[in-house]
Design an enzyme around this catalytic site. Structure first.
Site, short mmCIF file in Angstrom:
data_model
loop_
_atom_site.label_atom_id
_atom_site.label_comp_id
_atom_site.label_asym_id
_atom_site.label_seq_id
_atom_site.Cartn_x
_atom_site.Cartn_y
_atom_site.Cartn_z
N HIS A 153 21.63 -19.47 -80.49
CA HIS A 153 22.15 -18.54 -79.49
C HIS A 153 21.96 -19.16 -78.11
O HIS A 153 20.89 -19.68 -77.80
CB HIS A 153 21.41 -17.20 -79.58
CG HIS A 153 21.73 -16.24 -78.48
ND1 HIS A 153 20.87 -16.01 -77.43
CD2 HIS A 153 22.82 -15.47 -78.26
CE1 HIS A 153 21.41 -15.11 -76.61
NE2 HIS A 153 22.59 -14.77 -77.10
N HIS A 199 25.01 -19.41 -68.44
CA HIS A 199 24.87 -18.02 -68.82
C HIS A 199 25.40 -17.18 -67.66
O HIS A 199 24.71 -16.97 -66.67
CB HIS A 199 23.41 -17.68 -69.12
CG HIS A 199 23.23 -16.39 -69.84
ND1 HIS A 199 22.02 -15.76 -69.97
CD2 HIS A 199 24.12 -15.61 -70.50
CE1 HIS A 199 22.16 -14.65 -70.65
NE2 HIS A 199 23.43 -14.54 -70.99
#
Length: 616
Positions: A153, A199
């Site tokens: 992830h 991110h």
């Protein structure tokens, strides 16, 4: 006089050992003092240690005139170790490997083992609890949906989810460990003419897409030949999609897997995709510029706590981070909902051609998410909390969906410290892609590493048949239903060895031998999960516990054996002494060597336990 001084120092240190568990820093200890203290460390050698009682008795039973021949060893391997197919040649090879290590002993002018050499054999790599050297043993010809897949992830993050750097380093480390699913979040850079991996909406520092692709190309098949799946979170405009298509095709070339224009009724097999790169993503969403608003907020309220040793799932948050939670729920959890008009926007044909596994949006209720389209296999993603809600009333529907389709589970957004969750929640409901943050450590990640030690560490583990075949009257396996005990695993913990050779990595009390104990248990379905521990053995670098435990298993196909060694400390937190996690369904019966790993999952140079496994 010199020895009297040494004895005085040693006596004083031993008397106060409970107050000196941490190794003193160089600034607090003179160089001369360090040399004096070091001489008291016991330099343990296996041959100097008395074998456990069971080992002596077995040696006596399977030897003649205090020596064990190749025929004797073969009989021991067959009757005690359960190696029914072992040949005399294999027994001779194992014997030769041990003799090579101890050839200085006069008895080894011929091919036989004495008690010490037999003891060494039991601790050797050739006698490990899992198959060694590792090899693929599962059927690899089934569709991808029939396998648990080692999944990362936010694979580019070096630390927390808010402010850490993005880098190719964690991608490379994941691939070296056998991870087969790499996630990249693609955003336009500040000039809107290039692609960053970052991110989105956080303070993380980006890394360029082309660097990530090159790193994947170089390291994709170092640990495993089986396919690497790229899950892409796309926040790009059509012109940048075209740029991505060019980068990906030029980087991977013939290694890239294409499906053509037709939808797949079933996914291809891992075997058919060996040494291929497979792209999986959703149709694109318009770029949302949330980074600016995030930077204007205060992120100084991060509060985390470390869970106790009895908490099996590692680090948890004490309070959600308000700034992170202020993002809309979908953006925060990276599970983007697409409006119908967004779905209709144009997509560059070169980019569309890259997508071999199309991820579908969630629309409607749980029944709609889990609808099985017989004309096309698909992938959906659920954050851990959404999966937990779904399985409250639709557990069997989830499992039925995963018989043909891929289900990816990922951490909830409040795990800003990059902690992880219990992977058994996903695995016990058939989820193939249980996505984990690989840059942190803890018990959850140890379970993940343990599961994928199975099948030679290739990153693909065949799911148990109970997930793939329906029972009478089309009945589906339900992990909530307590089933009868199918098998009982008996585990005997004999002893440990090797900490003296890894002292720099284990950091125990410098003044006296440690006080070790072992925690041992099962992680699996709720009915099987339990944790037990041995007594504490004081002042011994090679502790002998010789304790036996029984674990009744209702679903042994999902059970993982958890093993942790700790050093007892009366006044402070117990020191960590090693851990491992082993898939019960691949344990070799008999007396076996069990190598231990550090907190990150790296194997120690020499730290091992000697254990016995029997199934009844």
């Amino acid at each position: 006089m010199f020895f009297m001084v040494l004895y005085s120092i040693y006596s004083h240190a031993t008397k106060h050992k409970t107050h000196t568990r941490s190794q003193p820093s160089p600034s607090n200890m003179s160089k001369q003092t360090f040399k004096v203290c070091w001489c008291f460390r016991r330099h343990f050698k296996l041959s100097d240690t008395e074998p456990p009682t069971d080992i002596k008795e077995l040696f006596n039973r399977y030897s003649d005139n205090d020596v064990m021949t190749a025929e004797n060893l073969q009989r021991f391997m067959t009757e005690i170790q359960g190696d029914d197919s072992i040949t005399k040649e294999a027994a001779e090879a194992a014997m030769d490997a041990v003799i090579k290590e101890v050839k200085h002993l006069p008895i080894f002018h011929r091919r036989v083992l004495n008690l010490d050499a037999f003891f060494r054999y039991l601790f050797s790599d050739s006698n490990r609890a899992l198959c060694f050297p590792p090899k693929v043993t599962h059927d690899m010809e089934a569709p991808l949906a029939h396998y648990f897949i080692y999944t990362g992830h936010n694979s580019y993050l070096t630390g927390n989810q808010i402010s850490s750097d993005c880098s190719v380093v964690p991608i490379i480390e994941s691939l070296k460990r056998g991870v087969r699913v790499i996630e990249l979040d693609m955003w336009p850079n500040s000039t809107k003419d290039d692609i960053d991996i970052v991110h989105g909406g956080t303070l993380t520092a980006p890394v360029k897409l082309n660097k990530c692709l090159e790193a994947i190309k170089t390291h994709a098949f170092v640990a495993s030949e089986y396919p690497v799946i790229l899950t892409l979170e796309d926040h790009l405009t059509p012109d940048l999609q075209a740029k991505v298509a060019k980068m990906v095709t030029e980087t991977f070339g013939d290694v890239l897997y294409y499906t053509g224009s037709e939808s797949m009724i079933d996914f291809p097999s891992p075997e058919s995709l060996k040494k291929r790169i497979v792209v999986s993503t959703k149709p694109p969403k318009e770029y949302l510029d949330t980074a600016k608003s995030m930077k204007e907020k205060d992120e100084g309220s991060l509060k985390t706590k470390t869970s106790s040793e009895d908490d099996p799932w590692g680090v948890e948050l004490s309070d959600p981070v308000e700034t992170y939670l202020s993002l809309d729920e979908d953006h925060k959890d990276e599970e983007f909902q697409y409006e119908e008009e967004t779905m209709k926007q144009s997509m560059e044909p070169e980019y569309k051609q890259l997508i071999a596994i199309q991820a579908k949006k969630l629309k409607g209720g749980v029944k709609d998410w889990l609808h099985d389209d017989p004309t096309a296999a698909k992938r959906i993603s659920l954050r851990e909390t959404r999966l937990e809600k779904a399985i409250e009333s639709h557990a069997t529907d989830v499992i039925r969906f995963t018989q043909r389709n891929l289900l990816r589970v990922f951490p909830k957004g409040s795990r800003v410290d990059s902690s992880n969750y219990n992977p058994l929640i996903g695995w016990s409901h058939g989820a193939q892609m249980v996505a984990f943050n690989m840059q942190t450590h803890g018990r959850s990640l140890w379970l993940m590493q343990g599961m994928f030690r199975a099948n030679g560490g290739c990153g693909y583990v065949k799911k148990p048949d109970l997930f793939l075949k329906n029972g009478p009257d089309d009945k589906i396996f339900d992990p909530k239903v307590i089933l009868p005990v199918k098998r009982t695993l008996k585990v005997k913990v004999y002893m440990g060895d090797g900490w003296h050779l890894d002292f720099k990595r284990t950091h125990f009390d410098i003044y006296s031998p440690p006080d070790f104990y072992v925690k041992i248990g099962i992680a699996g379905v709720q009915a099987d999960s339990v944790m037990k521990k041995t007594k504490i053995i004081q002042d011994d670098w090679a502790p002998k516990w010789e304790e036996e435990f029984e674990f009744p298993l209702t679903v042994p196909e999902l059970a993982l054996l958890r093993v942790e060694v700790h050093e007892y400390d009366m006044t402070e937190k117990d020191d960590f002494g090693g851990q491992t996690c082993l898939p019960v369904f691949e344990l070799r019966s008999g007396i076996r060597s069990v190598p231990l790993h550090d907190q990150k999952g790296d194997k120690y140079k020499s730290v091992k336990l000697l254990m016995r496994f029997d199934f009844v």
